[in-house]
Design an enzyme around this catalytic site. Structure first.
Site, PDB file in Angstrom:
ATOM      1  N   ARG A 134       3.675  -6.493   6.228  1.00  8.53           N
ATOM      2  CA  ARG A 134       3.407  -6.807   7.722  1.00  8.53           C
ATOM      3  C   ARG A 134       3.573  -8.416   8.144  1.00  8.53           C
ATOM      4  O   ARG A 134       3.853  -8.720   9.091  1.00  8.53           O
ATOM      5  CB  ARG A 134       1.959  -6.609   7.908  1.00  8.53           C
ATOM      6  CG  ARG A 134       1.556  -4.827   8.057  1.00  8.53           C
ATOM      7  CD  ARG A 134       1.252  -4.554   6.787  1.00  8.53           C
ATOM      8  NE  ARG A 134       0.404  -4.922   6.066  1.00  8.53           N
ATOM      9  CZ  ARG A 134      -0.850  -4.972   5.883  1.00  8.53           C
ATOM     10  NH1 ARG A 134      -1.520  -3.929   6.921  1.00  8.53           N
ATOM     11  NH2 ARG A 134      -1.609  -5.427   5.133  1.00  8.53           N
TER      12      ARG A 134
ATOM     13  N   THR B 180       6.106  -9.038  -1.612  1.00  8.80           N
ATOM     14  CA  THR B 180       5.844  -9.399  -0.073  1.00  8.80           C
ATOM     15  C   THR B 180       7.128  -9.849   0.561  1.00  8.80           C
ATOM     16  O   THR B 180       7.391  -9.471   1.772  1.00  8.80           O
ATOM     17  CB  THR B 180       4.781 -10.308   0.036  1.00  8.80           C
ATOM     18  OG1 THR B 180       3.601  -9.861  -0.721  1.00  8.80           O
ATOM     19  CG2 THR B 180       4.250 -10.422   1.770  1.00  8.80           C
TER      20      THR B 180
ATOM     21  N   LYS C 168       0.598 -16.394  -0.283  1.00  2.00           N
ATOM     22  CA  LYS C 168       1.840 -15.771  -0.132  1.00  2.00           C
ATOM     23  C   LYS C 168       2.253 -15.296   1.267  1.00  2.00           C
ATOM     24  O   LYS C 168       3.398 -14.918   1.634  1.00  2.00           O
ATOM     25  CB  LYS C 168       2.151 -14.754  -1.219  1.00  2.00           C
ATOM     26  CG  LYS C 168       1.273 -13.378  -1.357  1.00  2.00           C
ATOM     27  CD  LYS C 168       1.776 -12.285  -0.438  1.00  2.00           C
ATOM     28  CE  LYS C 168       0.512 -11.302  -0.276  1.00  2.00           C
ATOM     29  NZ  LYS C 168       0.925 -10.182   0.750  1.00  2.00           N
TER      30      LYS C 168
ATOM     31  N   ALA D  62       0.808  -1.151  -0.042  1.00  2.00           N
ATOM     32  CA  ALA D  62      -0.033   0.014  -0.144  1.00  2.00           C
ATOM     33  C   ALA D  62       0.859   1.300   0.055  1.00  2.00           C
ATOM     34  O   ALA D  62       0.833   2.246  -0.829  1.00  2.00           O
ATOM     35  CB  ALA D  62      -0.927   0.037   1.246  1.00  2.00           C
TER      36      ALA D  62
HETATM   37  N1  LIG Z   1      -1.748  -2.984   3.122  1.00  2.00           N
HETATM   38  C1  LIG Z   1      -1.399  -3.407   2.155  1.00  2.00           C
HETATM   39  O1  LIG Z   1      -0.379  -3.048   1.372  1.00  2.00           O
HETATM   40  C2  LIG Z   1      -2.296  -4.528   1.417  1.00  2.00           C
HETATM   41  C3  LIG Z   1      -2.306  -4.652  -0.137  1.00  2.00           C
HETATM   42  C4  LIG Z   1      -3.061  -5.713  -0.620  1.00  2.00           C
HETATM   43  C5  LIG Z   1      -4.048  -6.244  -0.197  1.00  2.00           C
HETATM   44  N2  LIG Z   1      -4.067  -6.022   1.261  1.00  2.00           N
HETATM   45  C6  LIG Z   1      -5.127  -6.659   1.958  1.00  2.00           C
HETATM   46  O2  LIG Z   1      -6.230  -5.800   2.062  1.00  2.00           O
HETATM   47  C7  LIG Z   1      -6.882  -6.227   3.477  1.00  2.00           C
HETATM   48  C8  LIG Z   1      -7.133  -5.090   4.341  1.00  2.00           C
HETATM   49  O3  LIG Z   1      -5.654  -4.754   4.717  1.00  2.00           O
HETATM   50  P1  LIG Z   1      -5.075  -3.346   5.324  1.00  2.00           P
HETATM   51  O4  LIG Z   1      -3.855  -3.332   4.963  1.00  2.00           O
HETATM   52  O5  LIG Z   1      -5.926  -2.354   4.699  1.00  2.00           O
HETATM   53  O6  LIG Z   1      -5.299  -3.778   6.711  1.00  2.00           O
HETATM   54  P2  LIG Z   1      -5.079  -2.628   8.004  1.00  2.00           P
HETATM   55  O7  LIG Z   1      -4.787  -3.255   9.040  1.00  2.00           O
HETATM   56  O8  LIG Z   1      -4.328  -1.444   7.499  1.00  2.00           O
HETATM   57  O9  LIG Z   1      -6.586  -1.831   8.042  1.00  2.00           O
HETATM   58  C9  LIG Z   1      -7.735  -2.624   8.529  1.00  2.00           C
HETATM   59  C10 LIG Z   1      -8.818  -1.721   8.543  1.00  2.00           C
HETATM   60  O10 LIG Z   1     -10.073  -2.520   8.868  1.00  2.00           O
HETATM   61  C11 LIG Z   1     -10.550  -1.976   9.973  1.00  2.00           C
HETATM   62  N3  LIG Z   1     -10.935  -3.047  10.875  1.00  2.00           N
HETATM   63  C12 LIG Z   1     -10.368  -3.903  11.717  1.00  2.00           C
HETATM   64  N4  LIG Z   1     -11.050  -4.674  12.477  1.00  2.00           N
HETATM   65  C13 LIG Z   1     -12.186  -4.664  11.678  1.00  2.00           C
HETATM   66  C14 LIG Z   1     -13.419  -5.291  12.062  1.00  2.00           C
HETATM   67  N5  LIG Z   1     -13.610  -6.285  12.808  1.00  2.00           N
HETATM   68  N6  LIG Z   1     -14.484  -4.788  11.245  1.00  2.00           N
HETATM   69  C15 LIG Z   1     -14.371  -3.827  10.542  1.00  2.00           C
HETATM   70  N7  LIG Z   1     -13.210  -3.195  10.306  1.00  2.00           N
HETATM   71  C16 LIG Z   1     -12.181  -3.725  10.910  1.00  2.00           C
HETATM   72  C17 LIG Z   1      -9.424  -1.091  10.696  1.00  2.00           C
HETATM   73  O11 LIG Z   1     -10.147  -0.302  11.469  1.00  2.00           O
HETATM   74  C18 LIG Z   1      -8.912  -0.684   9.439  1.00  2.00           C
HETATM   75  O12 LIG Z   1      -9.607   0.312   9.116  1.00  2.00           O
HETATM   76  C19 LIG Z   1      -6.127  -7.549   4.157  1.00  2.00           C
HETATM   77  O13 LIG Z   1      -6.817  -8.766   3.635  1.00  2.00           O
HETATM   78  C20 LIG Z   1      -4.696  -7.330   3.371  1.00  2.00           C
HETATM   79  O14 LIG Z   1      -4.055  -8.690   3.204  1.00  2.00           O
HETATM   80  C21 LIG Z   1      -3.226  -5.311   1.863  1.00  2.00           C
HETATM   81  O1  LIG Z   2       1.893  -6.090   4.136  1.00  2.00           O
HETATM   82  P1  LIG Z   2       1.369  -7.412   4.002  1.00  2.00           P
HETATM   83  O2  LIG Z   2       2.185  -8.520   4.013  1.00  2.00           O
HETATM   84  O3  LIG Z   2       0.082  -7.773   4.112  1.00  2.00           O
HETATM   85  O4  LIG Z   2       1.610  -7.433   2.227  1.00  2.00           O
HETATM   86  C1  LIG Z   2       0.841  -6.364   1.584  1.00  2.00           C
HETATM   87  C2  LIG Z   2       0.477  -6.803   0.358  1.00  2.00           C
HETATM   88  O5  LIG Z   2      -0.396  -8.060   0.101  1.00  2.00           O
HETATM   89  C3  LIG Z   2       1.553  -6.969  -0.736  1.00  2.00           C
HETATM   90  O6  LIG Z   2       1.135  -7.258  -2.080  1.00  2.00           O
END
Ligand SMILES: NC(=O)c1ccc[n+]([C@@H]2O[C@H](COP(=O)([O-])OP(=O)(O)OC[C@H]3O[C@@H](n4cnc5c(N)ncnc54)[C@H](O)[C@@H]3O)[C@@H](O)[C@H]2O)c1
Ligand SMILES: O=P(O)(O)OC[C@H](O)CO
Length: 346
Positions: A254, A247, A190, A139
């Protein structure tokens, strides 16, 4: 086109920015009122994306009914294990023709279901209304405008194309794919492999160890994905190899960071306390392993990581366990399994 993003964490907020930078207005649901207020007044999300200025075409709200009222495209960006509960509450608020786009990379622990399956089950949406976004998409890199590519998967490629059109911008290049199973599994597994790479990192191992885990991790991911009906090309593409490399290589991940803490000797509880954001692999590992069991596919790295996470294996024993397995042919081209035969080993 009214587009809603539900979840204002790292990826939800960044993805809202991607859509806004592609020229569209976005409604963003934030769980916390203060987060919604900050996004609207200061155009920032300091908890998840410190230092990033958000476009003023993103409007945030803590009122999900307000955000969903007219949404034709609904992007889901909450932690995987919370999807079912959240979506059950949101389902009555969805338009009947809304396209539901999953950003999540996890497997539901209680059922072993992929996110698209949970979405279908809870909302009754058909496959032509469910799309997945997955790829090498850290992100923070995207939020600062660094170029990346991704995959938009939907059984109906015209729908995938529509979502690709909504998101394509100067730094974000979406490819389409109709292999939802492969794209989802690539993204979820992954994370587990990145935990293993993080562990070797925390133990002070070098790049040979990491490359070995990445490559054999891709082998076990591909074996399971093929057994579940995926296309091998998806695993060799952005949502498989691409995401795995990003990743496992990035200190921003993370999952890799969580693994690193375990490798340094922290307990699961201590590592969890030090991790503010969602590391999906920690919970999904057991669900991935169970998928392997139910499809008769060996997943040695996932098995080892799960054993560490559940306290059945000391982290220092993981390497030895993997290295002492029965020797096998690498057989990279023999992923395909004949039903009834034991799967190619890792
Ligand atoms: N951050 C990245 O780089 C990235 C990239 C691709 C995919 N993802 C995927 O996207 C999804 C979300 O990840 P993220 O990075 O945004 O996570 P994050 O931890 O940054 O944010 C999670 C969000 O969900 C909210 N949340 C937490 N618990 C909750 C609940 N019980 N009910 C409703 N909302 C809740 C939090 O307040 C926050 O806004 C994950 O499955 C992750 O694997 C993340
Ligand atoms: O920060 P992670 O490990 O949840 O990885 C973030 C994205 O999934 C990478 O594509």
């Amino acid at each position: 086109m009214t587009i809603a993003v539900l979840g204002a964490g790292s990826w939800g907020t960044t993805f809202a920015k991607v859509i806004a930078d592609a020229g569209h207005e976005v409604l963003l649901w934030a769980r916390r009122t203060e987060a919604a207020d900050e996004i609207n007044t200061s155009h920032s999300n300091s908890r998840y994306l410190p230092g990033i200025e958000l476009p003023d075409t993103i409007r945030a709200s803590d009122d999900v009914a307000d955000v969903l009222a007219a949404a034709e495209v609904v992007v889901l960006a909450v932690p995987a294990q919370s999807l079912r509960e959240n979506l059950t509450a949101w389902a009555p608020l969805l338009r009947e023709d809304a396209v539901l786009v999953s950003l999540m990379k996890g497997i539901e622990v209680s059922t072993g279901k992929r996110m698209s399956e949970v979405i279908a089950e809870v909302t009754g949406a058909g496959p032509e209304r469910i799309a997945i976004v997955s790829g090498p998409n850290l992100a923070r890199e995207i939020a600062v405008g660094q170029p990346t590519a991704t995959v938009i998967a939907c059984a109906d490629e015209a729908v995938a194309d529509r979502i690709a059109e909504l998101t394509a911008n100067a730094y974000f290049r979406p490819y389409t794919n109709d292999d939802v199973v492969g794209v989802e599994l690539g993204g979820a597994i992954k994370n587990v492999i990145a935990l293993a790479v993080g562990i070797t990192d925390g133990q002070g191992m070098g790049d040979n160890s990491k490359a070995s885990i990445i490559t054999r991790g891709l082998a076990e991911t591909t074996r399971l994905a093929l057994a579940m009906g995926a296309d091998a090309h998806s695993l060799a593409g952005l949502a498989g190899l691409g995401d795995l490399v990003a990743t496992c290589a990035s200190p921003l991940s993370r999952n890799r960071s969580f693994g690193r803490l375990l490798g340094e000797g922290l307990s699961l509880e201590e590592a969890t306390a030090r991790t503010a954001q969602t590391a999906e692999g920690v919970k999904s590992a057991a669900a991935v392993l169970e998928l392997g069991r139910s499809h008769g596919v060996e997943l040695p790295i996932t098995q080892g990581v799960t054993a560490v996470l559940t306290g059945r294996l000391h982290v220092d024993e993981l390497g030895g366990l993997l290295l002492s397995r029965k020797r096998k042919t690498e057989s990279p081209m023999k992923y395909d399994q004949t039903p009834g035969q034991s799967p190619a080993g890792s």
